[in-house]
Enzyme design. Structure first.
Site, PDB file in Angstrom:
ATOM      1  NE  ARG A  32      -4.200  -1.640   0.268  1.00 29.70           N
ATOM      2  CZ  ARG A  32      -5.328  -1.363   0.934  1.00 29.70           C
ATOM      3  NH1 ARG A  32      -5.491  -0.195   1.493  1.00 29.70           N
ATOM      4  NH2 ARG A  32      -6.281  -2.246   1.013  1.00 29.70           N
ATOM      5  NE  ARG A  36      -7.320   5.690   2.497  1.00 23.19           N
ATOM      6  CZ  ARG A  36      -8.138   4.900   3.180  1.00 23.19           C
ATOM      7  NH1 ARG A  36      -9.352   5.292   3.456  1.00 23.19           N
ATOM      8  NH2 ARG A  36      -7.721   3.715   3.599  1.00 23.19           N
ATOM      9  NE  ARG A  45     -10.356   7.413  -3.586  1.00 24.29           N
ATOM     10  CZ  ARG A  45     -11.628   7.602  -3.910  1.00 24.29           C
ATOM     11  NH1 ARG A  45     -11.961   8.459  -4.862  1.00 24.29           N
ATOM     12  NH2 ARG A  45     -12.595   6.957  -3.278  1.00 24.29           N
ATOM     13  CG  ASP A  82      -8.855  -3.027  -4.281  1.00 22.73           C
ATOM     14  OD1 ASP A  82      -8.254  -2.420  -3.381  1.00 22.73           O
ATOM     15  OD2 ASP A  82      -9.664  -3.949  -4.045  1.00 22.73           O
ATOM     16  CE1 TYR A 158     -12.911  -7.053   1.821  1.00 21.97           C
ATOM     17  CE2 TYR A 158     -11.304  -8.715   1.161  1.00 21.97           C
ATOM     18  CZ  TYR A 158     -11.635  -7.618   1.929  1.00 21.97           C
ATOM     19  OH  TYR A 158     -10.721  -7.086   2.803  1.00 21.97           O
TER      20      TYR A 158
HETATM   21  O1  CP3 Z   1       0.093   0.700  -3.310  1.00 15.80           O
HETATM   22  C1  CP3 Z   1      -0.377  -0.438  -3.424  1.00 15.80           C
HETATM   23  O2  CP3 Z   1      -0.160  -1.358  -2.615  1.00 15.80           O
HETATM   24  C2  CP3 Z   1      -1.141  -0.809  -4.685  1.00 15.80           C
HETATM   25  C3  CP3 Z   1      -2.543  -0.779  -4.643  1.00 15.80           C
HETATM   26  C4  CP3 Z   1      -3.397  -1.682  -3.748  1.00 15.80           C
HETATM   27  C5  CP3 Z   1      -4.634  -1.229  -3.233  1.00 15.80           C
HETATM   28  N1  CP3 Z   1      -5.259  -2.295  -2.639  1.00 15.80           N
HETATM   29  C6  CP3 Z   1      -5.148   0.143  -3.371  1.00 15.80           C
HETATM   30  C7  CP3 Z   1      -6.230   0.614  -2.477  1.00 15.80           C
HETATM   31  C8  CP3 Z   1      -3.260  -3.022  -3.384  1.00 15.80           C
HETATM   32  C9  CP3 Z   1      -2.093  -3.980  -3.627  1.00 15.80           C
HETATM   33  C10 CP3 Z   1      -4.446  -3.397  -2.697  1.00 15.80           C
HETATM   34  C11 CP3 Z   1      -4.697  -4.770  -2.191  1.00 15.80           C
HETATM   35  C12 CP3 Z   1      -5.928  -5.039  -1.416  1.00 15.80           C
HETATM   36  N2  CP3 Z   1      -7.167  -4.467  -1.567  1.00 15.80           N
HETATM   37  C13 CP3 Z   1      -6.034  -6.057  -0.441  1.00 15.80           C
HETATM   38  C14 CP3 Z   1      -4.926  -7.007  -0.025  1.00 15.80           C
HETATM   39  C15 CP3 Z   1      -3.966  -6.401   0.923  1.00 15.80           C
HETATM   40  C16 CP3 Z   1      -4.556  -6.082   2.281  1.00 15.80           C
HETATM   41  O3  CP3 Z   1      -4.587  -4.887   2.607  1.00 15.80           O
HETATM   42  O4  CP3 Z   1      -4.952  -7.013   3.006  1.00 15.80           O
HETATM   43  C17 CP3 Z   1      -7.349  -6.028   0.056  1.00 15.80           C
HETATM   44  C18 CP3 Z   1      -7.923  -6.922   1.128  1.00 15.80           C
HETATM   45  C19 CP3 Z   1      -8.068  -5.026  -0.675  1.00 15.80           C
HETATM   46  C20 CP3 Z   1      -9.511  -4.671  -0.565  1.00 15.80           C
HETATM   47  C21 CP3 Z   1      -9.678  -3.257  -0.152  1.00 15.80           C
HETATM   48  N3  CP3 Z   1      -9.486  -2.168  -0.992  1.00 15.80           N
HETATM   49  C22 CP3 Z   1     -10.042  -2.754   1.116  1.00 15.80           C
HETATM   50  C23 CP3 Z   1     -10.341  -3.615   2.341  1.00 15.80           C
HETATM   51  C24 CP3 Z   1     -10.090  -1.364   1.017  1.00 15.80           C
HETATM   52  C25 CP3 Z   1     -10.555  -0.400   2.073  1.00 15.80           C
HETATM   53  C26 CP3 Z   1      -9.560  -0.179   3.128  1.00 15.80           C
HETATM   54  C27 CP3 Z   1      -8.790   1.063   2.828  1.00 15.80           C
HETATM   55  O5  CP3 Z   1      -7.575   1.056   3.031  1.00 15.80           O
HETATM   56  O6  CP3 Z   1      -9.431   2.031   2.427  1.00 15.80           O
HETATM   57  C28 CP3 Z   1      -9.696  -1.014  -0.305  1.00 15.80           C
HETATM   58  C29 CP3 Z   1      -9.553   0.358  -0.860  1.00 15.80           C
HETATM   59  C30 CP3 Z   1      -8.191   0.741  -1.370  1.00 15.80           C
HETATM   60  N4  CP3 Z   1      -7.398  -0.064  -2.127  1.00 15.80           N
HETATM   61  C31 CP3 Z   1      -7.546   1.999  -1.185  1.00 15.80           C
HETATM   62  C32 CP3 Z   1      -6.319   1.925  -1.882  1.00 15.80           C
HETATM   63  C33 CP3 Z   1      -5.297   3.013  -2.024  1.00 15.80           C
HETATM   64  C34 CP3 Z   1      -8.110   3.207  -0.436  1.00 15.80           C
HETATM   65  C35 CP3 Z   1      -9.293   3.746  -1.181  1.00 15.80           C
HETATM   66  C36 CP3 Z   1      -9.321   5.245  -1.339  1.00 15.80           C
HETATM   67  O7  CP3 Z   1      -8.314   5.857  -1.716  1.00 15.80           O
HETATM   68  O8  CP3 Z   1     -10.396   5.792  -1.116  1.00 15.80           O
END
Ligand code: CP3
Length: 349
Positions: A32, A36, A45, A82, A158
């Site tokens: 990640r 944010r 974003r 994602d 999910y």
């Molecule tokens: O920089 C990176 O790592 C690349 C992008 C990336 C994202 N999600 C962007 C993202 C990667 C590799 C993921 C993987 C992901 N997504 C996982 C596996 C890793 C982990 O954290 O366990 C999972 C379970 C998800 C599903 C997911 N996507 C969730 C649970 C959420 C909400 C939680 C949160 O952090 O907001 C997301 C949203 C998400 N995915 C965001 C980002 C940058 C935030 C959304 C936003 O900017 O509004």
């Protein structure tokens, strides 16, 4: 293939580690790393209508992928997307609610599985492959490009729960009560994920990581069936087409089962969650490269606590193939300056 015949390895520290080399200064990237906690991410974003729009707009997705590379010079860039884009591409409704995370129209039972359309996956994810192609041209030559997907079990949680579950009651009841029906969902995800990763590699991804964030909630027999078996199937099939591309597995929370996961899936590297002790990490490193596993909350706190955490991990794992990372994703509250400090500490040792 010898190291000499892989020219990329001579200039890319991450590839060297994943091919089994120990290095005085370990390569580093953070799960990640685009997100944010970075003000420049929040700005981009705000320009996108929705989070999925951001994932499917190559201009914006390339920009946010590159932001942490410009700011910090990590050894790897991870494609911005994602894990839930695969559920979307199979035809399920997926959306993201600010402050709450992902929401999906929950799937319950065989009828909703039968409605999924695996043939739509690659065409619908074409913008992601365009992002990968552009990144291969935009990245510094020493930076490795990582593609990724969610592992079938985690994506299925999910899809069945309709979002991030608390107790995983719905997905477990489906899997335990109707293993054949649930197995069809897992088989569809194995197929979709194999094709999706293959297309990312064809577009230029040099490494792929499988995120199994909820691997740790299953008892042993279910772990073998829904985590190890589907992962092994994907790794086998990706390797048949692309034998030289390393696969990193992240079975978060696998505990005592990490060793079986490594042995039975044939991943090239394993990403360790924060709870994995250095004794187990060192034992796993005898077989594969290990990645991890600083607690993301130590990067929020910074200072001596973070420095001690970094030293413990880097000292324990420096004599084998090792990639420095966190034990889970960086959190939004992380001060960006603490990431600079992490890199200074790690690279200045
Ligand atoms: O920089 C990176 O790592 C690349 C992008 C990336 C994202 N999600 C962007 C993202 C990667 C590799 C993921 C993987 C992901 N997504 C996982 C596996 C890793 C982990 O954290 O366990 C999972 C379970 C998800 C599903 C997911 N996507 C969730 C649970 C959420 C909400 C939680 C949160 O952090 O907001 C997301 C949203 C998400 N995915 C965001 C980002 C940058 C935030 C959304 C936003 O900017 O509004």
């Amino acid at each position: 293939m010898t190291a000499q015949s892989r020219p990329d390895e001579t200039i890319k520290p991450l590839l060297r580690a994943l091919h089994g080399r120990a290095q005085a200064v370990p390569p580093v990237w953070l799960m990640r790393q685009a997100g944010r906690y970075l003000p420049e991410y929040r700005q981009v974003r705000a320009q996108a209508r929705s989070f999925l729009d951001l994932c499917f707009s190559p201009d914006l997705a390339v920009e946010v992928t590159l932001q942490p590379i410009r700011r910090y010079g990590f050894d790897a860039a991870i494609l911005f997307s994602d894990i839930l884009v695969v559920a979307h591409a199979l035809g399920q409704r997926v959306w993201f609610v600010e402050g709450e995370g992902p929401k999906l129209e929950p799937m319950r039972g065989p009828e909703s599985v039968a409605r999924l359309d695996p043939t739509s996956v690659l065409p619908r994810l074409e913008p992601v492959f365009e992002t990968v192609r552009r990144l291969t041209r935009a990245l510094p030559r020493e930076t490795t490009l990582i593609g990724f997907a969610g592992a079938p079990w985690t994506v299925a949680t999910y899809m069945v729960e309709g979002g991030g579950g608390h107790d995983f009651a719905a997905v477990k009841r489906f899997a335990y009560a109707d293993p054949d029906g649930f197995g069809r969902l897992i088989d569809i995800l194995v197929e979709a994920t194999t094709r999706y990763l293959g297309a990312q590699i064809a577009a230029g991804a040099e490494v792929v990581q499988l995120f199994d964030s909820w691997a740790g909630v299953l008892p042993e027999a279910a772990f073998r069936r829904w985590v190890i078996d589907p992962t092994r199937a994907i790794v086998e099939r990706v390797k048949r087409r692309y034998p030289g591309v390393p696969v990193i597995g992240f079975p978060r929370g696998a505990g005592m089962l990490y060793a079986d996961y490594v042995r039975e899936t044939s991943v090239d590297a394993v990403s360790l969650d924060t709870t994995v002790p250095m004794s187990l990490a060192g034992a796993l490193q005898q077989r594969v490269a290990v990645q991890g596993n600083l607690d993301p909350q130590l990067v929020v706190v910074g200072g001596d606590a973070m420095r001690r955490g970094i030293a413990t991990i880097a000292d324990a794992l420096r004599d084998g193939p090792f990639v420095f990372n966190l034990g889970h994703g960086i959190v939004p509250e992380t001060p960006p300056e603490h990431v600079h400090e992490l890199l200074r500490v790690l690279r200045g040792r």
